[in-house]
Design a protein around this motif. Sequence first.
Motif, PDB file in Angstrom:
ATOM      1  N   GLU A 174       0.665  -1.458   0.398  1.00 30.62           N
ATOM      2  CA  GLU A 174       0.166  -0.292  -0.042  1.00 30.62           C
ATOM      3  C   GLU A 174       1.336   1.294   0.346  1.00 30.62           C
ATOM      4  O   GLU A 174       1.850   1.097   0.454  1.00 30.62           O
ATOM      5  N   ASN A 175       0.817   1.990  -0.632  1.00 31.48           N
ATOM      6  CA  ASN A 175       0.878   3.182  -0.653  1.00 31.48           C
ATOM      7  C   ASN A 175       1.319   4.244   0.830  1.00 31.48           C
ATOM      8  O   ASN A 175      -0.069   3.916   1.941  1.00 31.48           O
ATOM      9  N   ARG A 176       2.173   4.387   1.359  1.00 30.86           N
ATOM     10  CA  ARG A 176       2.471   5.110   2.581  1.00 30.86           C
ATOM     11  C   ARG A 176       1.771   6.232   2.563  1.00 30.86           C
ATOM     12  O   ARG A 176       1.778   7.389   1.299  1.00 30.86           O
ATOM     13  N   THR A 177       1.457   7.002   3.672  1.00 29.80           N
ATOM     14  CA  THR A 177       0.683   8.288   3.756  1.00 29.80           C
ATOM     15  C   THR A 177       0.879   8.886   5.304  1.00 29.80           C
ATOM     16  O   THR A 177       1.115   8.026   6.020  1.00 29.80           O
ATOM     17  N   PRO A 178       0.963   9.935   5.568  1.00 28.55           N
ATOM     18  CA  PRO A 178       1.050  10.868   4.719  1.00 28.55           C
ATOM     19  C   PRO A 178       2.191  11.529   3.950  1.00 28.55           C
ATOM     20  O   PRO A 178       2.980  10.199   4.107  1.00 28.55           O
ATOM     21  N   GLN A 179       2.099  12.028   2.503  1.00 24.65           N
ATOM     22  CA  GLN A 179       3.411  11.953   1.755  1.00 24.65           C
ATOM     23  C   GLN A 179       3.459  13.159   1.068  1.00 24.65           C
ATOM     24  O   GLN A 179       2.165  13.285   0.520  1.00 24.65           O
ATOM     25  N   THR A 180       4.081  13.422   0.624  1.00 24.64           N
ATOM     26  CA  THR A 180       4.495  14.710  -0.307  1.00 24.64           C
ATOM     27  C   THR A 180       5.655  14.503  -1.369  1.00 24.64           C
ATOM     28  O   THR A 180       6.152  13.219  -0.777  1.00 24.64           O
ATOM     29  N   VAL A 181       5.524  15.171  -2.158  1.00 23.59           N
ATOM     30  CA  VAL A 181       6.874  15.163  -3.511  1.00 23.59           C
ATOM     31  C   VAL A 181       8.088  16.104  -2.656  1.00 23.59           C
ATOM     32  O   VAL A 181       7.631  17.398  -3.300  1.00 23.59           O
ATOM     33  N   GLU A 182       9.161  15.703  -2.684  1.00 25.38           N
ATOM     34  CA  GLU A 182       9.892  16.587  -2.057  1.00 25.38           C
ATOM     35  C   GLU A 182      11.098  16.813  -3.594  1.00 25.38           C
ATOM     36  O   GLU A 182      11.737  15.726  -4.366  1.00 25.38           O
ATOM     37  N   HIS A 183      11.212  17.836  -4.470  1.00 24.56           N
ATOM     38  CA  HIS A 183      12.189  18.120  -4.769  1.00 24.56           C
ATOM     39  C   HIS A 183      13.883  18.351  -3.982  1.00 24.56           C
ATOM     40  O   HIS A 183      13.775  19.665  -3.135  1.00 24.56           O
ATOM     41  N   ILE A 184      15.021  17.458  -4.070  1.00 25.38           N
ATOM     42  CA  ILE A 184      16.104  17.426  -3.110  1.00 25.38           C
ATOM     43  C   ILE A 184      16.692  18.321  -4.088  1.00 25.38           C
ATOM     44  O   ILE A 184      16.948  19.485  -2.598  1.00 25.38           O
ATOM     45  N   ILE A 185      17.036  19.074  -5.285  1.00 17.75           N
ATOM     46  CA  ILE A 185      17.137  19.750  -5.573  1.00 17.75           C
ATOM     47  C   ILE A 185      16.108  21.077  -5.530  1.00 17.75           C
ATOM     48  O   ILE A 185      15.534  20.567  -6.589  1.00 17.75           O
ATOM     49  N   PRO A 186      16.110  21.888  -5.114  1.00 20.09           N
ATOM     50  CA  PRO A 186      14.285  22.658  -5.233  1.00 20.09           C
ATOM     51  C   PRO A 186      14.170  23.375  -6.541  1.00 20.09           C
ATOM     52  O   PRO A 186      15.493  23.787  -7.829  1.00 20.09           O
ATOM     53  N   GLU A 187      13.277  22.856  -7.122  1.00 15.78           N
ATOM     54  CA  GLU A 187      12.788  22.940  -8.140  1.00 15.78           C
ATOM     55  C   GLU A 187      13.444  24.266  -8.826  1.00 15.78           C
ATOM     56  O   GLU A 187      12.833  24.653  -9.926  1.00 15.78           O
ATOM     57  N   SER A 188      13.144  25.536  -8.213  1.00 18.07           N
ATOM     58  CA  SER A 188      13.293  26.831  -8.071  1.00 18.07           C
ATOM     59  C   SER A 188      14.471  27.500  -9.830  1.00 18.07           C
ATOM     60  O   SER A 188      14.655  28.511 -10.299  1.00 18.07           O
ATOM     61  N   ASN A 189      15.459  26.350  -9.598  1.00 22.53           N
ATOM     62  CA  ASN A 189      16.978  25.864  -9.839  1.00 22.53           C
ATOM     63  C   ASN A 189      16.292  26.149 -11.866  1.00 22.53           C
ATOM     64  O   ASN A 189      17.799  25.898 -12.005  1.00 22.53           O
ATOM     65  N   GLY A 190      15.584  25.993 -12.176  1.00 15.99           N
ATOM     66  CA  GLY A 190      15.394  25.519 -13.693  1.00 15.99           C
ATOM     67  C   GLY A 190      14.113  23.696 -13.877  1.00 15.99           C
ATOM     68  O   GLY A 190      13.820  23.163 -12.912  1.00 15.99           O
ATOM     69  N   GLU A 191      14.048  24.240 -14.876  1.00 16.16           N
ATOM     70  CA  GLU A 191      12.935  22.285 -15.095  1.00 16.16           C
ATOM     71  C   GLU A 191      13.769  21.638 -15.597  1.00 16.16           C
ATOM     72  O   GLU A 191      12.741  20.170 -14.991  1.00 16.16           O
ATOM     73  N   GLU A 192      14.893  21.929 -15.221  1.00 10.39           N
ATOM     74  CA  GLU A 192      15.731  20.140 -15.754  1.00 10.39           C
ATOM     75  C   GLU A 192      15.797  19.761 -14.069  1.00 10.39           C
ATOM     76  O   GLU A 192      15.989  18.272 -13.909  1.00 10.39           O
TER      77      GLU A 192
END
Length: 266
Positions: A174-192
């Motif tokens: 089963e999917n673990r809850t609660p959960q969020t998606v973490e950007h390890i390097i902030p996505e503000s650094n670029g689309e890549e």
Amino acid sequence: FLGNLEKEALIYNHIVNPKNLSIYNNDPSLQVVNQSLNAISYIFNIIQARVLLLSLHNARLYSRTIKQQQFIEVINMIENFHFAFNAMASGRPSSIGKMYNKLARLLRNETNKNTIKKELDDFMLNLKSMMPSYDIFKKGFIQITYSNRYDESKNDIAVYILNKIENKLSSRSENRTPQTVEHIIPESNGEEYTTIGNLSLLEPTINEDAGNKAYLQKKLHYAATDFSTIKKLVLDYPTIFDLDKVKERTEILCKYYYENILGLII
């Protein structure tokens, strides 16, 4: 006749909207089926599988001609096939509808459990043989992204992939809850930095505490996680995590998914 119609309607409603386990007498081991049905109907939007899913449920819940483990395995195979073929390879297999309809009719008419088991085994082998090659799969996988700027539906495939990897690494169904998606390097650094290699599931509180800090600072917060994906990340990348590592990790996770979740050979 009316009783059969009511049963069929009950099954159909569950297939297209698997909210709870009441149809399975609240058996928690079948939550994994609900997750598969949700992926097939909502994430991949596969309609042609419904006739077969109806027959599979009828055979398991009413005719009792299928054992529970094979019931789970077949539906999981249908889910995996459509993820690989439709979501990753953007394929539209013309023969799949005929395969589904043929097996659905057999499940309705056949009463010999051994015959049904063999037909289901053959069906799963056929689906596996139709899976895309690794190169085609990889081409789709590395393009999957997740961004806080997207509508939720555009992020569904990325969240689906992250949950499948997490569940496999942690031996969960089963999917673990609660959960969020973490950007390890902030996505503000670029689309890549929105690709799978820069993503992981994480507890909301830890995600909030880690914020947009540098990787080595985030690691201090990651130490408190229960998510296996983050634990493995910290072990694999003890000091440096940059764009090159993001690309490397994307390919590592792609290969892991192909071999360990789809059960295919590169």
